[in-house]
Design a protein around this motif. Structure first.
Motif, PDB file in Angstrom:
ATOM      1  N   LEU A 157      54.300  -4.076 -10.281  1.00 25.79           N
ATOM      2  CA  LEU A 157      53.814  -2.759 -11.089  1.00 25.79           C
ATOM      3  C   LEU A 157      53.857  -2.861 -12.446  1.00 25.79           C
ATOM      4  O   LEU A 157      54.785  -3.416 -13.131  1.00 25.79           O
ATOM      5  N   PRO A 158      53.150  -1.904 -13.027  1.00 23.93           N
ATOM      6  CA  PRO A 158      53.424  -1.850 -14.447  1.00 23.93           C
ATOM      7  C   PRO A 158      54.902  -1.280 -14.755  1.00 23.93           C
ATOM      8  O   PRO A 158      55.495  -0.733 -13.891  1.00 23.93           O
ATOM      9  N   SER A 159      55.478  -1.534 -15.981  1.00 29.11           N
ATOM     10  CA  SER A 159      56.639  -1.297 -16.271  1.00 29.11           C
ATOM     11  C   SER A 159      56.846   0.125 -16.337  1.00 29.11           C
ATOM     12  O   SER A 159      55.894   0.698 -16.490  1.00 29.11           O
ATOM     13  N   LEU A 160      58.126   0.514 -16.524  1.00 34.28           N
ATOM     14  CA  LEU A 160      58.280   2.081 -16.640  1.00 34.28           C
ATOM     15  C   LEU A 160      57.492   2.592 -17.903  1.00 34.28           C
ATOM     16  O   LEU A 160      56.852   3.627 -17.774  1.00 34.28           O
ATOM     17  N   ARG A 161      57.753   2.105 -18.852  1.00 33.70           N
ATOM     18  CA  ARG A 161      56.998   2.327 -20.330  1.00 33.70           C
ATOM     19  C   ARG A 161      55.477   2.399 -19.928  1.00 33.70           C
ATOM     20  O   ARG A 161      54.859   3.341 -20.393  1.00 33.70           O
ATOM     21  N   LYS A 162      55.019   1.267 -19.499  1.00 37.79           N
ATOM     22  CA  LYS A 162      53.544   1.146 -19.401  1.00 37.79           C
ATOM     23  C   LYS A 162      53.094   2.221 -18.729  1.00 37.79           C
ATOM     24  O   LYS A 162      52.287   2.737 -18.745  1.00 37.79           O
ATOM     25  N   GLN A 163      53.783   2.551 -17.393  1.00 38.76           N
ATOM     26  CA  GLN A 163      53.214   3.547 -16.353  1.00 38.76           C
ATOM     27  C   GLN A 163      53.432   4.952 -17.120  1.00 38.76           C
ATOM     28  O   GLN A 163      52.616   5.734 -16.682  1.00 38.76           O
ATOM     29  N   LEU A 175      60.404   6.654 -13.368  1.00 34.67           N
ATOM     30  CA  LEU A 175      61.597   6.096 -12.533  1.00 34.67           C
ATOM     31  C   LEU A 175      61.789   6.823 -11.454  1.00 34.67           C
ATOM     32  O   LEU A 175      61.939   6.174 -10.108  1.00 34.67           O
ATOM     33  N   GLN A 176      61.550   8.153 -11.058  1.00 33.71           N
ATOM     34  CA  GLN A 176      61.883   9.065 -10.248  1.00 33.71           C
ATOM     35  C   GLN A 176      60.859   8.738  -9.006  1.00 33.71           C
ATOM     36  O   GLN A 176      61.124   8.560  -7.650  1.00 33.71           O
ATOM     37  N   ALA A 177      59.575   8.449  -9.395  1.00 31.64           N
ATOM     38  CA  ALA A 177      58.490   8.095  -8.574  1.00 31.64           C
ATOM     39  C   ALA A 177      58.749   6.793  -8.129  1.00 31.64           C
ATOM     40  O   ALA A 177      58.413   6.655  -6.821  1.00 31.64           O
ATOM     41  N   TYR A 178      59.252   5.733  -8.920  1.00 33.32           N
ATOM     42  CA  TYR A 178      59.351   4.345  -8.453  1.00 33.32           C
ATOM     43  C   TYR A 178      60.752   4.469  -7.356  1.00 33.32           C
ATOM     44  O   TYR A 178      60.508   3.550  -6.330  1.00 33.32           O
ATOM     45  N   GLN A 179      61.650   5.340  -7.765  1.00 33.65           N
ATOM     46  CA  GLN A 179      62.936   5.085  -6.728  1.00 33.65           C
ATOM     47  C   GLN A 179      62.498   5.888  -5.536  1.00 33.65           C
ATOM     48  O   GLN A 179      62.891   5.482  -4.380  1.00 33.65           O
ATOM     49  N   LEU A 180      61.472   6.785  -5.387  1.00 39.02           N
ATOM     50  CA  LEU A 180      60.993   7.649  -4.347  1.00 39.02           C
ATOM     51  C   LEU A 180      60.253   6.528  -3.415  1.00 39.02           C
ATOM     52  O   LEU A 180      60.511   6.358  -2.294  1.00 39.02           O
ATOM     53  N   LEU A 181      59.457   5.691  -4.123  1.00 43.95           N
ATOM     54  CA  LEU A 181      58.856   4.637  -3.299  1.00 43.95           C
ATOM     55  C   LEU A 181      59.547   3.609  -2.798  1.00 43.95           C
ATOM     56  O   LEU A 181      59.316   3.268  -1.489  1.00 43.95           O
ATOM     57  N   GLU A 182      60.663   3.253  -3.501  1.00 40.06           N
ATOM     58  CA  GLU A 182      61.421   2.184  -3.212  1.00 40.06           C
ATOM     59  C   GLU A 182      62.434   2.776  -1.803  1.00 40.06           C
ATOM     60  O   GLU A 182      62.508   1.927  -0.996  1.00 40.06           O
ATOM     61  N   ILE A 216      57.941  -0.167  -2.384  1.00 39.93           N
ATOM     62  CA  ILE A 216      58.307  -1.229  -3.464  1.00 39.93           C
ATOM     63  C   ILE A 216      59.722  -1.592  -3.573  1.00 39.93           C
ATOM     64  O   ILE A 216      60.739  -0.988  -2.822  1.00 39.93           O
ATOM     65  N   VAL A 217      60.052  -2.779  -4.330  1.00 36.92           N
ATOM     66  CA  VAL A 217      61.278  -3.135  -4.371  1.00 36.92           C
ATOM     67  C   VAL A 217      61.415  -3.521  -5.826  1.00 36.92           C
ATOM     68  O   VAL A 217      60.532  -3.920  -6.425  1.00 36.92           O
ATOM     69  N   SER A 218      62.856  -3.167  -6.086  1.00 36.49           N
ATOM     70  CA  SER A 218      63.067  -3.696  -7.503  1.00 36.49           C
ATOM     71  C   SER A 218      63.744  -4.917  -7.591  1.00 36.49           C
ATOM     72  O   SER A 218      64.618  -5.263  -6.639  1.00 36.49           O
ATOM     73  N   GLN A 219      63.493  -5.567  -8.637  1.00 36.91           N
ATOM     74  CA  GLN A 219      64.122  -6.914  -8.799  1.00 36.91           C
ATOM     75  C   GLN A 219      64.711  -6.990 -10.247  1.00 36.91           C
ATOM     76  O   GLN A 219      63.955  -6.681 -11.093  1.00 36.91           O
ATOM     77  N   SER A 220      65.833  -7.632 -10.134  1.00 40.55           N
ATOM     78  CA  SER A 220      66.587  -7.927 -11.624  1.00 40.55           C
ATOM     79  C   SER A 220      65.774  -8.498 -12.486  1.00 40.55           C
ATOM     80  O   SER A 220      65.105  -9.646 -12.475  1.00 40.55           O
ATOM     81  N   ARG A 221      65.536  -7.968 -13.696  1.00 43.50           N
ATOM     82  CA  ARG A 221      64.703  -8.439 -14.981  1.00 43.50           C
ATOM     83  C   ARG A 221      63.097  -8.640 -14.540  1.00 43.50           C
ATOM     84  O   ARG A 221      62.349  -9.076 -15.297  1.00 43.50           O
ATOM     85  N   SER A 222      62.633  -8.230 -13.395  1.00 40.98           N
ATOM     86  CA  SER A 222      61.431  -8.299 -12.857  1.00 40.98           C
ATOM     87  C   SER A 222      60.657  -6.950 -12.703  1.00 40.98           C
ATOM     88  O   SER A 222      59.574  -6.966 -12.217  1.00 40.98           O
ATOM     89  N   GLY A 223      61.471  -6.016 -12.878  1.00 42.34           N
ATOM     90  CA  GLY A 223      60.883  -4.550 -12.599  1.00 42.34           C
ATOM     91  C   GLY A 223      60.617  -4.387 -11.060  1.00 42.34           C
ATOM     92  O   GLY A 223      61.325  -4.788 -10.307  1.00 42.34           O
ATOM     93  N   PRO A 253      74.639  -0.935 -19.353  1.00 42.34           N
ATOM     94  CA  PRO A 253      73.696  -1.934 -19.645  1.00 42.34           C
ATOM     95  C   PRO A 253      72.454  -1.605 -18.953  1.00 42.34           C
ATOM     96  O   PRO A 253      72.248  -0.929 -18.034  1.00 42.34           O
ATOM     97  N   GLN A 254      71.276  -2.099 -19.554  1.00 42.34           N
ATOM     98  CA  GLN A 254      70.006  -1.932 -19.016  1.00 42.34           C
ATOM     99  C   GLN A 254      69.948  -2.392 -17.544  1.00 42.34           C
ATOM    100  O   GLN A 254      70.203  -3.181 -17.221  1.00 42.34           O
ATOM    101  N   GLY A 255      69.122  -1.690 -16.860  1.00 40.18           N
ATOM    102  CA  GLY A 255      68.831  -2.159 -15.410  1.00 40.18           C
ATOM    103  C   GLY A 255      69.612  -1.267 -14.552  1.00 40.18           C
ATOM    104  O   GLY A 255      69.768  -1.261 -13.311  1.00 40.18           O
ATOM    105  N   VAL A 256      70.561  -0.527 -14.986  1.00 44.07           N
ATOM    106  CA  VAL A 256      71.610   0.448 -14.190  1.00 44.07           C
ATOM    107  C   VAL A 256      71.119   1.907 -14.269  1.00 44.07           C
ATOM    108  O   VAL A 256      71.035   2.283 -15.393  1.00 44.07           O
TER     109      VAL A 256
END
Length: 473
Positions: free
Chosen positions: A26-32, A44-51, A56-63, A387-390
């Motif tokens: 999916l588009p990155s947080l900034r692009k979305q 981010l809240q929308a993506y967390q709800l979908l997850e 959707i699933v989150s992957q380290s360094r892959s969005g 750090p980023q990603g947390v």
């Protein structure tokens, strides 16, 4: 619907329409955020709800990518429901809690509020007075259901919220956990199914294990709370006997259910004839003008056993709680007589004296204000140093923060690493019957952000960064 809910629904419809395919990024947080005109936090809240809903699933360094099971059909398992025929978690929880007791520990892992916030001098004076004037007949007078004056004062506190709870329905217990366990014993038998949140308070999981009960873990969103649609599906497909749920400032996530969800929850347990054991020990620790109602306030069938405690608001060592048990009150009294016989008489008398003679509301107001300030300061410190990603879930009220590391992280390993630096956390595996939250942990934010705690939190943030780098190799 809120903006993030609207965005999540749009993305869900796009996945169903084939615009986004399984495994596609999916588009990155900034692009979305740029596409939608919303803030990065809203996306981010929308993506967390979908997850949390399995889309959707989150992957380290892959969005974020579309989940492999996003195109669910009727023949595939329901990702919102996790049945466990047995619970085996007590040894793990015992080891974690025991290891966190070392002197000099920055104890972000335990669930107790900072003990320095307790009105100890006033409570101790009430205890001294209660013991001095304690009658020789006090033990008999305070047998289950407990001290009459104390039950009357608790009933008045319900009445202040517009709830009609008779003192005769109230059973005084040796803390909130005792109230919850007695309620569980009253309405279940070994082998029964009990619905819990996912993640859930670890004490609930320990209780199920000790009673030989089966756990039905129901998907729970960090800010919206338990998925009531999933709970209803579980009630339709399994012979669930009871639900053990938290309605206000849930442990570990921190959310509070909306009044609409509380009303629907009360309606569900009535319709399916199951009991709700409502764990509401944090209900007084709200951040706002009005105390949130418990689900008990929406119950018109007697299927909600409301459990609470003074441990989080007065002195934790007193271990004094209660159950508003309705027609189950007499059964709870009999169970109590067979186990603890009675709750400590001096403690009952002391709390009754304190509530009657001291300004409990003034203390609560100060406590709530202090906890809100400390939680906000801790959250802001973590956001600036992690750090980023947390991500950090900071719900209104209570004093817990829920911290999510990238998938593939192991917060049990992080816990052991932090212990070497005299820091304790509560790893995610404490709160589930499965490993879904192995990359998460709960942090107690009730402590002042003084020099010592700033150093401890900064160290923790550095350890998290090291752990993530190691996990990515």
């Amino acid at each position: 619907m809120s903006k993030y809910q609207q965005l999540s629904e749009q993305i869900k419809q796009q996945i169903q329409a084939g615009i986004w395919h399984v495994g596609e990024k999916l588009p990155s947080l900034r692009k979305q955020a740029a596409y939608s005109g919303l803030s990065v936090m809203t996306v981010l809240q929308a993506y967390q709800l979908l997850e949390s809903q399995g889309w959707i699933v989150s992957q380290s360094r892959s969005g974020y990518r579309v989940a492999p099971h996003a195109e669910l059909d009727d023949n595939k398992p329901d990702s919102a429901i996790h049945p466990a025929e047995s619970v085996d978690i007590n040894d793990y929880i015992f080891d974690v809690l025991q290891a966190s007791r070392s002197p000099g520990m920055a104890s972000y892992g335990h669930a107790y509020v900072d003990p320095l916030l307790a009105p100890r001098h006033q409570v101790n004076r009430s205890l001294t007075t209660a013991v001095r004037f304690m009658s020789i007949h006090s033990v008999v007078d305070n047998l289950p259901p407990g001290n009459a004056q104390l039950r009357h004062l608790i009933a008045q506190r319900y009445a202040a919220q517009g709830m009609q709870v008779s003192p005769d329905e109230i059973v005084i217990t040796a803390g909130g956990l005792d109230a919850l366990n007695l309620s569980l014993r009253a309405v279940t038998q070994a082998g029964d199914w009990v619905a819990v949140e996912s993640p859930a308070f670890y004490g609930a999981l320990q209780a199920l294990e000790n009673r030989g009960l089966k756990a039905m873990a129901i998907r729970t969103h960090p800010t919206e709370g338990i998925d009531l649609d999933a709970l209803e599906r579980a009630l339709q497909t399994h012979p669930i006997r009871a639900c053990w749920l938290m309605s206000n400032h849930q442990n570990p996530l921190g959310y509070s259910l909306s009044d609409a969800k509380k009303a629907r929850l009360a309606e569900l347990v009535k319709r399916y004839q199951v009991y709700l054991i409502e764990d509401d020990v944090y209900g007084e620790l709200y951040d706002g003008e009005h105390k949130p109602h418990p689900t008990k306030a929406f119950d018109n069938s007697g299927h909600v056993l409301h459990c609470s405690s003074f441990s989080k608001t007065l002195v934790d060592a007193f271990r004094l709680g209660w159950v508003a048990a309705g027609d189950q009150a007499q059964k709870l009294q009999k169970l109590q007589l067979m186990s603890t016989v009675t709750t400590s008489v001096p403690i009952q008398l002391a709390v009754a004296h304190y509530l009657h003679n001291r300004n409990y509301e003034h203390h609560l107001k100060q406590l709530r204000r202090t906890l809100a300030e400390r939680k906000k300061a801790t959250y802001q410190f973590l956001i600036a140093h992690l750090p980023q990603g947390v991500s950090v879930i900071n719900s209104q009220g209570g004093y817990f923060l829920w911290i999510t590391l990238p998938k593939g992280s192991d917060t049990t390993a992080l816990y052991h690493l932090a212990l070497k630096h005299h820091i304790s956390i509560a790893p995610g595996n404490m709160f589930a019957t499965h490993a879904q939250f192995a990359h998460c942990f709960r942090l107690n934010a009730s402590y002042p952000l003084d020099h010592s705690h700033k150093n401890a939190l900064a160290t923790l943030c550095n350890l998290i960064a090291q752990h993530i780098k190691k996990a990515e190799r």
